[in-house]
Design a protein around this motif. Structure first.
Motif, PDB file in Angstrom:
ATOM      1  N   THR A 236       9.822  28.745   1.996  1.00 18.35           N
ATOM      2  CA  THR A 236       9.109  27.137   2.120  1.00 18.35           C
ATOM      3  C   THR A 236       7.830  27.155   2.490  1.00 18.35           C
ATOM      4  N   SER A 237       7.316  25.715   1.690  1.00 17.99           N
ATOM      5  CA  SER A 237       6.063  25.570   2.277  1.00 17.99           C
ATOM      6  C   SER A 237       5.867  24.790   3.654  1.00 17.99           C
ATOM      7  N   LYS A 238       4.962  25.195   4.573  1.00 17.88           N
ATOM      8  CA  LYS A 238       4.771  25.022   5.786  1.00 17.88           C
ATOM      9  C   LYS A 238       4.623  23.406   5.750  1.00 17.88           C
TER      10      LYS A 238
ATOM     11  N   SER B 104      17.852  18.811  11.141  1.00 17.05           N
ATOM     12  CA  SER B 104      17.356  18.705  12.667  1.00 17.05           C
ATOM     13  C   SER B 104      16.235  17.465  12.578  1.00 17.05           C
ATOM     14  N   SER B 105      15.409  17.459  11.379  1.00 21.60           N
ATOM     15  CA  SER B 105      14.566  16.098  11.462  1.00 21.60           C
ATOM     16  C   SER B 105      14.953  14.807  11.502  1.00 21.60           C
TER      17      SER B 105
ATOM     18  N   PHE C 115       7.603  21.047   4.688  1.00 21.28           N
ATOM     19  CA  PHE C 115       8.542  21.190   5.793  1.00 21.28           C
ATOM     20  C   PHE C 115       7.884  19.997   6.481  1.00 21.28           C
ATOM     21  N   LEU C 116       6.835  20.076   6.992  1.00 21.65           N
ATOM     22  CA  LEU C 116       6.211  19.041   7.861  1.00 21.65           C
ATOM     23  C   LEU C 116       6.512  17.510   7.193  1.00 21.65           C
TER      24      LEU C 116
ATOM     25  N   ILE D  22      18.008  29.154   5.021  1.00 19.36           N
ATOM     26  CA  ILE D  22      18.309  28.224   5.975  1.00 19.36           C
ATOM     27  C   ILE D  22      17.286  27.026   6.286  1.00 19.36           C
TER      28      ILE D  22
ATOM     29  N   MET E 299       9.461  15.217   6.924  1.00 21.32           N
ATOM     30  CA  MET E 299      10.070  14.566   8.248  1.00 21.32           C
ATOM     31  C   MET E 299       9.829  13.185   7.814  1.00 21.32           C
TER      32      MET E 299
ATOM     33  N   ARG F 125      12.400  31.319   6.300  1.00 20.54           N
ATOM     34  CA  ARG F 125      12.043  30.202   5.424  1.00 20.54           C
ATOM     35  C   ARG F 125      10.932  30.785   4.586  1.00 20.54           C
TER      36      ARG F 125
ATOM     37  N   TYR G 160      18.216  23.291   6.875  1.00 21.09           N
ATOM     38  CA  TYR G 160      18.389  22.525   8.034  1.00 21.09           C
ATOM     39  C   TYR G 160      17.485  21.851   8.714  1.00 21.09           C
ATOM     40  N   GLY G 161      16.198  22.487   8.851  1.00 26.39           N
ATOM     41  CA  GLY G 161      15.276  21.882   9.561  1.00 26.39           C
ATOM     42  C   GLY G 161      14.695  20.836   8.588  1.00 26.39           C
ATOM     43  N   LYS G 162      14.553  21.055   7.331  1.00 29.57           N
ATOM     44  CA  LYS G 162      13.882  20.040   6.535  1.00 29.57           C
ATOM     45  C   LYS G 162      14.674  18.654   6.523  1.00 29.57           C
TER      46      LYS G 162
END
Lengths: 529, 79
Positions: free
Chosen positions: A249-251, A78-79, A254-255, A70, A258, A246, A73-75
């Protein structure tokens, strides 16, 4: 065969819609390139959303969720919902105002005026054009693949294919599929200009949004023997932890992912869409609805992707169980396999139409934008002493659109599959120019030298990192920067360094060099100068 | 015309910053809880974040709109 008929009907309908917009064409260059600033909120929303969403929103997101869970989606989604709207709000509205007031049709015209530097086009033009061409090539190749996959078995006598690879038998070859899509897009852009493009984008965005939801519901209801809700619950329970969380996934990746959506601030085709707005008010709906639309398209696809990893899905669609994530392109087969296995050929045809809609709604804007840039920033600037009649503007824009389509199609015949790996690099390149457009709109102290230095620094950093990625021999999209802090290694997206360098150079060089003449600054900052 | 006010605009920008911070949801990183037995919490949270983004941008159009709309074109709506 039914899928093929549905696809053919869709393309015909699209063509008719695009061509019918020609009835409203006034014949002026401004109308052809910018629809005379006549686009209202709904069509602007659809155009902007359709242009920023590619085939990845449907097929790629499902495949990525199938492969890695999942986190995608955030990567990516939503970003983008936050950052895209931020760009529309911060950049789009102001650029629209300046564009309308001073008569710009391309980004380069804005920068030439803002920096009082006609020559900045010589630096920006090749950078922007080469990045858009990579983007277009990926779309043209993707369209060929979609047509090929969804017409499998339709024409066994005409296209015997390779019997060792059954899906290729009877399928429209990729070169022909790409060619058909190029011709359809070319026709409605050629005759309809920006208005045709906006009409077609609106139609196509509605198509891929509705079909995404319908596909999700049909697949969910056929995934098991229970009702739709029970099937969804059972499938979700079977999803492994790796896909529901996640953990892989590397935090820091992910950051820093963005920064990628900042690319929309410098997409030349989006700039042109912004200028089509009827009023500043027209931006309000896209700013608000864009994140919600992203959610409506992406969430169902991500759910399908993680369900496709379960035994339940493998039992319902056996070929899914045989897909190997290590084999290139496997991820892109997940959604077509689910559709073929769990729905009717009619829905398969409609889904193909939806995916093609997502691809074409980006391609059309890109073709038109390159035609406009060649006409306004090259022919008009260097071969027509800065003036052109409406007839000449329309003629040259159309001529360049045809040439751009032809050249990119010929490139696509070389099957440069590596362009898909270039996608994230292409977006990173646009993002690295974000500090320039932001400073041009909000920082009166920006100087000509600061802008040139920032562009060169962005391009230089991009090239250096790209060559570093190339030398590793690994997939280009997997390249990350590693920073060691206190014995721990942190991964970052390369775009982080690109933006940091270009922003720093822009600020330092601007502060060290002579400010722009007051009258130039006052034109864009009337109260502050 | 928007109801622009500097105080409200500052609040909107604080909310946008909050959205960006909330996007880094380390708290749900390893949770495999299923909302309503269907949707992984990490995905559900980010879907809600998309909705929240829409709401914050709606507030931005009301209270922090950068331009007064004095230049509406005369030629009607969507064409």
């Amino acid at each position: 065969m039914i899928s093929t008929v549905v696809i053919a009907c869709y393309l015909t309908l699209l063509l008719a819609l695009g061509l019918s917009s020609n009835r409203l064409f006034s014949g002026s260059g401004k109308d052809y390139q910018l629809a005379t600033h006549s686009i209202g909120p709904f069509m602007l929303l659809m155009s902007l959303f359709g242009t920023t969403m590619t085939a990845f929103a449907l097929i790629g997101s499902t495949g990525e969720a199938w492969q890695n869970g999942i986190g995608v989606y955030g990567k990516m989604a939503s970003s983008s919902g936050i950052i895209h709207s931020l760009c529309f709000f911060l950049l789009g509205v102001r650029l629209w105002r300046f564009g309308k007031e001073y008569g710009y049709a391309t980004q380069i015209e804005f920068f030439q005026d803002r920096l009082a530097s006609p020559r900045i086009g010589l630096l920006l033009f090749p950078i922007l054009v080469s990045m858009v061409i990579v983007y277009i090539l990926a779309g043209v190749l993707g369209a060929g693949t979609v047509v090929n996959v969804f017409t499998s078995g339709a024409f066994p006598n005409l296209f015997p294919g390779n019997p060792a690879s059954p899906p290729s038998v009877g399928a429209v070859p990729t070169w022909l599929g790409s060619g058909i899509i190029c011709v359809v897009v070319l026709l409605y852009v050629f005759f309809g200009g920006m208005r045709g493009t906006a009409w077609a984008n609106t139609f196509q965005t509605l198509v891929f949004m509705v079909l995404g939801v319908v596909t999700f519901l049909v697949i969910a209801s056929n995934l098991g023997d229970g009702g739709i809700w029970e099937n969804m619950r059972q499938a979700s329970e079977m999803v492994g932890e790796r896909w529901k969380t996640r953990t892989g996934t590397s935090k820091t990746v992910f950051l820093t992912y963005m920064f990628i959506p900042l690319s929309v601030g410098m997409f030349p085709h989006l700039f042109q869409h912004w200028l089509t707005a009827r009023s500043a008010e027209a931006f309000k709906l896209p700013v608000v609805a864009h994140p919600i639309f992203i959610m409506l398209v992406w969430v169902p696809c991500i759910m399908l992707g993680i369900w496709a990893t379960t035994e339940m899905a493998h039992a319902a669609v056996p070929p899914l169980g045989r897909l190997d994530p290590e084999v290139p392109d496997s991820a892109n087969k997940v959604l077509p396999m689910l559709v073929k296995g769990l729905s009717s050929p009619i829905l398969g045809g409609f889904l193909a139409a939806g995916v093609l809609a997502a691809i074409m709604s980006s391609l059309d804007s890109q073709f038109l934008c390159l035609g406009t840039m060649f006409t306004n920033n090259i022919v008009k600037e260097y071969f027509a002493q800065g003036t052109m009649s409406d007839k000449q503007t329309v003629f040259w824009t159309r001529t360049f659109i045809v040439l751009v389509v032809l050249i990119t199609y010929l490139f696509s015949l070389l099957e440069p599959r590596g362009v898909f790996g270039l996608g994230v690099w292409c977006f990173s390149g646009f993002s690295s120019l974000f500090p320039l457009v932001f400073a041009a709109l909000y920082w009166p102290r920006l100087t000509r030298a600061g802008a040139y230095a920032s562009i060169i620094a962005a391009a230089g950093t991009w090239l250096w990192l790209f060559l570093s990625a190339w030398k590793t021999g690994k997939p280009l999209a997997d390249y990350l920067l590693e920073v060691k802090v206190g014995g721990t290694v942190y991964d970052f997206m390369p775009v982080t360094l690109m933006i940091l360098v270009s922003a720093t150079v822009l600020v330092v060089v601007s502060l060290l060099t002579k400010p722009l003449p007051e009258e130039t600054v006052r034109k864009f900052f009337p109260k502050r100068a | 015309m928007s109801n622009y006010s500097p105080g409200a605009a500052r609040l909107i920008w604080a909310l946008v910053l909050l959205l960006i911070i909330l996007h880094q949801d380390v708290w749900f990183w390893e949770s495999d809880y299923l909302v309503l037995g269907i949707m992984p919490i990490g995905l559900f949270y980010h879907a809600c974040l998309s909705m929240a983004a829409g709401f914050v941008w709606y507030l931005a159009t009301l209270y922090a709109w950068p331009l007064d709309d004095i230049t509406s074109a005369k030629n009607g709506g969507d064409q």
